[in-house]
Design a protein around this motif. Structure first.
Motif, PDB file in Angstrom:
ATOM      1  N   VAL A  56       0.802  -1.052   0.069  1.00 47.97           N
ATOM      2  CA  VAL A  56       0.088   0.072  -0.144  1.00 47.97           C
ATOM      3  C   VAL A  56       0.957   1.293  -0.082  1.00 47.97           C
ATOM      4  CG1 VAL A  56      -1.970  -1.204   1.140  1.00 47.97           C
ATOM      5  CG2 VAL A  56      -0.103  -0.016   2.581  1.00 47.97           C
ATOM      6  N   GLU A  57       0.418   2.397  -0.509  1.00 42.82           N
ATOM      7  CA  GLU A  57       0.916   3.752  -0.316  1.00 42.82           C
ATOM      8  C   GLU A  57       0.273   4.357   0.527  1.00 42.82           C
ATOM      9  OE1 GLU A  57       4.091   5.722  -1.449  1.00 42.82           O
ATOM     10  OE2 GLU A  57       3.585   4.092  -2.453  1.00 42.82           O
ATOM     11  N   HIS A  58       1.018   4.492   1.904  1.00 42.43           N
ATOM     12  CA  HIS A  58       0.613   5.301   3.006  1.00 42.43           C
ATOM     13  C   HIS A  58       0.679   6.936   2.915  1.00 42.43           C
ATOM     14  CE1 HIS A  58       0.358   6.896   7.152  1.00 42.43           C
ATOM     15  NE2 HIS A  58      -0.392   5.724   7.334  1.00 42.43           N
ATOM     16  N   ILE A  59      -0.139   7.609   3.126  1.00 39.96           N
ATOM     17  CA  ILE A  59      -0.275   9.223   2.940  1.00 39.96           C
ATOM     18  C   ILE A  59       0.882   9.799   3.544  1.00 39.96           C
ATOM     19  CG2 ILE A  59      -1.650   9.823   4.875  1.00 39.96           C
ATOM     20  CD1 ILE A  59      -2.816  11.688   3.030  1.00 39.96           C
ATOM     21  N   LYS A  60       1.401   9.265   4.569  1.00 36.59           N
ATOM     22  CA  LYS A  60       2.485   9.780   5.372  1.00 36.59           C
ATOM     23  C   LYS A  60       3.932   9.147   5.323  1.00 36.59           C
ATOM     24  CE  LYS A  60       3.536  11.797  10.105  1.00 36.59           C
ATOM     25  NZ  LYS A  60       3.200  11.995  11.377  1.00 36.59           N
ATOM     26  N   PHE A  61       3.605   7.803   5.496  1.00 40.67           N
ATOM     27  CA  PHE A  61       4.878   6.971   5.677  1.00 40.67           C
ATOM     28  C   PHE A  61       5.614   6.345   4.172  1.00 40.67           C
ATOM     29  CE2 PHE A  61       2.949   6.819   9.636  1.00 40.67           C
ATOM     30  CZ  PHE A  61       3.682   7.577  10.337  1.00 40.67           C
ATOM     31  N   GLY A  62       4.858   6.502   3.021  1.00 38.89           N
ATOM     32  CA  GLY A  62       5.127   6.014   1.925  1.00 38.89           C
ATOM     33  C   GLY A  62       4.696   4.545   1.717  1.00 38.89           C
ATOM     34  N   ARG A  63       5.428   4.084   0.871  1.00 39.28           N
ATOM     35  CA  ARG A  63       5.333   2.439   0.638  1.00 39.28           C
ATOM     36  C   ARG A  63       5.472   1.413   1.761  1.00 39.28           C
ATOM     37  NH1 ARG A  63       4.197  -0.617  -3.721  1.00 39.28           N
ATOM     38  NH2 ARG A  63       5.555  -2.564  -4.066  1.00 39.28           N
ATOM     39  N   GLN A  64       4.684   0.525   1.983  1.00 40.44           N
ATOM     40  CA  GLN A  64       4.926  -0.349   3.107  1.00 40.44           C
ATOM     41  C   GLN A  64       3.917  -1.520   2.883  1.00 40.44           C
ATOM     42  OE1 GLN A  64       1.677   1.090   6.465  1.00 40.44           O
ATOM     43  NE2 GLN A  64       3.306   2.196   6.509  1.00 40.44           N
TER      44      GLN A  64
END
Length: 718
Positions: A56-64
């Motif tokens: 997923v692409e987290h809005i704050k932490f980026g790709r995880q």
């Protein structure tokens, strides 16, 4: 779904309930470190894991990688084994020692740790003592891993594994498989519902004897949580059957057998079987017998004419006492125990000062106490003498499994000839039991409180029952003095108590009519964030929002979220963490929600988060600083808003309170009265007139099941 393999490099965050974990994985297939987040129990550092989930692409932490499952695999390569052992997972082995172990034993090192630990002394730096420590730690870690997997397979968070292993050691898995209901009794933090989830997953029948017996214990515990000291047999059967979804006949049969074999504490009173938790049964009997002893064995007063002594003090103090105040001063010299009750502005403080002077004139050593730190501080300010919490008076510390231990008890009583205890309406039966046991024979006891306030949060209704018993002297102050009468807060408190609508047309007592709950919330936030601070009030220490309920839009939980967002917003320099379903942030105003005797911080204490990170929180209280590790953060709740019950014993410059139709179940006269009497300078009510009218009109207070009054009478007959 995708699969990700790798070695755990770091644990970034784990919620205290174990439901959510963020960690880093070194993945060869992804050529680097990967951020992983998911509702999985935290793995161990250095473990090899196989994760199932999706990117997923987290809005704050980026790709995880968002993990839905986590399978743990013991490392097989020498490099993996060394990383695992050097991670700190095994006590006594750091990176350097891990390298030496792998160098000496090669790929068989884990077999040596598991079954041949006497060979560890072959490695430089490991003696017999250290080898034993490593063996014990690795065995525990292995057991913990198995327990963790067992829990996860049965739908329960693996974060409980450490506590379960600590309680049962090598027997942990055996207990889980044979009688998971033992966990509810033996392991702190695991209640009936968690144990039941494991048992149901294992296929335990709804009417399994262990389940029914655990359900009875849980129903009794819930009864105590609701404020009752005991419960009628028929009601216990009904509540247990409802809780378990079990057959009523089966539950009734079990409870009958438990009573017959002495597993339940039962009092037969007027044709009814009243059933107790053992601790509450003992506490109630102790309080009754000890109060009667104190009353009959009080140290004599050296005074030829008590009435003349009171008159002389009144003259010296240049006071004109009310008749009831004078009766209280006479009563404290005539009786071993005196109960003094009255509302705001009726002269309790003046009367307590007089009591202090008269007892001091007798050469008595006097101690002052109150149930909470805030109440003790108020008593100290009012009398000019040191006052302590009951816990501090009794020198409380943590006992086994977090239970209280009081250094002051019947074998080591308080050094006092008289004790004055304020805010007694807050005392539950268990704390009162510990308190009266610590009073020396001959000690006089003065109990002060407002019987019209809400009863204690804990089980029992000590003050109400003592007054109802008519077995101890009681003085009720009713006259409101002129200077107190100038405060509209005091006037309205007495109007509410008399069933009259408060007059809300003054600067210190306001009612803002508003039907829309969302608008009420916005108005409360605006009051705390701008309007009251503009009037010179410190929102953190002088303003308190109180709500009748925890749920709904105007409940404690939502108000805390909205107030936190405005009063303590997130900034780059503030850490935050999710705990027990709430967001905690550096700088937050928080409340301790249960007694922690080891840390000497108690239910209702208010503090501020001074430091927060993924491992701990440091909270500053008026009495000192307390450090919580991440597993203890569920003891803290936000306190920008709190329930009226939690505010007891406190005093604030300003009280802000919503009153809405949604709160109708909780709207009652003593709740509104308690909230209003917490304010010194200003009360602001927001809501509908219908809700206000309902609260004032509803004087029905639910009777708590208790036999303290009857025991003080001499019933039930032994």
């Amino acid at each position: 779904m995708e699969q990700l393999k790798g070695v755990v490099a770091a644990i970034t965050f784990q919620s205290p309930d174990g439901d959510f974990t963020v960690f880093k994985v070194n993945s060869e297939e992804k050529s680097g470190t990967v951020n992983v987040a998911g509702r999985v129990a935290a793995p161990l550092l250095g473990e090899q894991v196989v994760l199932i989930g999706r990117w997923v692409e987290h809005i704050k932490f980026g790709r995880q990688f968002q993990a839905q499952s986590c399978q743990r695999i013991l490392p097989t390569t020498l490099a993996g084994i060394e990383r695992f052992l050097g991670s700190g997972a095994v006590r006594g082995i750091g990176p350097a020692m891990a390298a030496r172990l792998v160098s000496h034993f090669g790929e068989s090192v884990l077999d040596v740790l598991a079954a041949d630990t006497q060979r560890l002394v072959e490695v430089e730096g490991i003696g017999a003592k250290k080898a034993a420590m490593i063996r014990e730690s690795y065995a525990l870690q292995s057991e913990q891993r198995e327990v963790m997997l067992f829990l996860e397979m049965h739908g329960v968070s693996g974060s409980y594994a450490a506590k379960i292993c600590a309680a049962y050691g090598s027997e942990a898995l055996s207990v889980l498989e044979s009688d998971p209901y033992r966990l509810a009794k033996d392991v702190a933090g695991i209640g009936f519902r968690t144990a039941d989830q494991i048992a149901v997953s294992l296929g335990f029948d709804r009417n399994h004897p262990s389940r029914l017996e655990a359900g009875v214990d849980f129903a009794l515990y819930q009864t105590a949580q609701a404020g009752h000291s005991c419960v009628p047999e028929e009601l216990l059967v009904k509540e247990t059957a409802k809780l378990l979804g079990a057959d009523t006949f089966e539950v009734a049969f079990l409870i009958s057998n438990l009573m017959k074999n002495g597993s339940l504490c039962v009092e037969d009173w007027r044709g009814t079987h009243l059933i107790y938790l053992y601790s509450l049964y003992t506490a109630e009997r102790t309080v009754a017998s000890r109060l009667l002893e104190l009353q009959s064995q009080a140290k004599p007063i050296d005074c030829a004419d008590i009435h003349e002594a009171v008159a002389q003090w009144e003259k010296q103090a240049e006071l004109a006492l009310a008749t009831a105040q004078r009766a209280a001063l006479v009563g404290v010299l005539e009786h071993g125990i005196l109960v003094l009750t009255g509302g705001p502005g009726t002269g309790k403080t003046t009367t307590v000062r007089g009591i202090l002077e008269l007892l001091s004139a007798q050469g008595f050593k006097i101690l002052l106490g109150a149930p909470t730190g805030r109440a003790a501080k108020r008593l100290s300010e009012a009398t000019g003498r040191e006052a302590m919490t009951v816990h501090r008076l009794l020198e409380s510390t943590g006992g086994s499994k977090g239970a209280p231990y009081f250094a002051r008890n019947e074998d080591n009583p308080l050094d006092a000839d008289a004790v004055i205890l304020d805010e007694v309406s807050m005392m539950d039966i268990q704390l009162m039991s510990h308190f009266v046991q610590a009073l020396p024979t001959g000690c006089r006891l003065v109990l002060v409180g407002d019987v019209d306030q809400l009863p204690a949060v804990g089980p029992g209704s000590v003050l109400q029952d003592m007054i109802r018993s008519e077995a101890v002297p009681v003085v009720r102050l009713t006259e409101v003095f002129r200077q107190a009468g100038e405060s509209q807060i005091v006037v309205n408190a007495h109007r509410i108590n008399q069933g009259l609508i408060p007059q809300c047309n003054s600067a210190d007592f306001q009612f803002i009519e508003q039907r829309n709950e969302a608008e009420i919330v916005r108005e409360i936030v605006a009051l705390c964030a701008s309007e009251l601070p503009q009037d010179g009030y410190d929102w953190a220490r002088e303003v308190q929002v109180l709500s009748p309920m925890h749920r709904l839009e105007c409940g404690v939980e939502n108000l805390n979220k909205q107030l936190q967002a405005v009063l303590n917003p997130m900034t780059p320099d503030k850490a935050q963490i999710v705990s027990d379903g709430q967001l905690l942030r550096s700088g937050d105003k928080v409340m301790q929600i249960r007694n922690n005797y080891e840390k000497s911080v108690f239910n209702g204490d208010i503090g501020y988060i001074e430091h927060l990170d993924s491992e701990k929180a440091i909270v500053t209280y008026p009495e000192g600083t307390v450090v919580y590790d991440k597993s203890e953060l569920d003891e803290l709740h936000l306190a920008y808003a709190m329930s009226v019950h939690k505010s007891q014993g406190s005093e604030y410059a300003v009280v802000v309170m919503p009153l809405t139709a949604g709160h109708v179940r909780m709207l009652q006269r003593n709740l509104l009265y308690t909230a209003v009497t917490r304010a010194k300078e200003k009360v602001i009510l927001l809501g509908t007139k219908a809700a206000l009218n309902t609260a004032v009109a509803n004087d029905r207070t639910r009777r708590r099941y208790s036999l303290l009054a009857e025991r003080l009478h001499g019933e039930p007959y032994e």
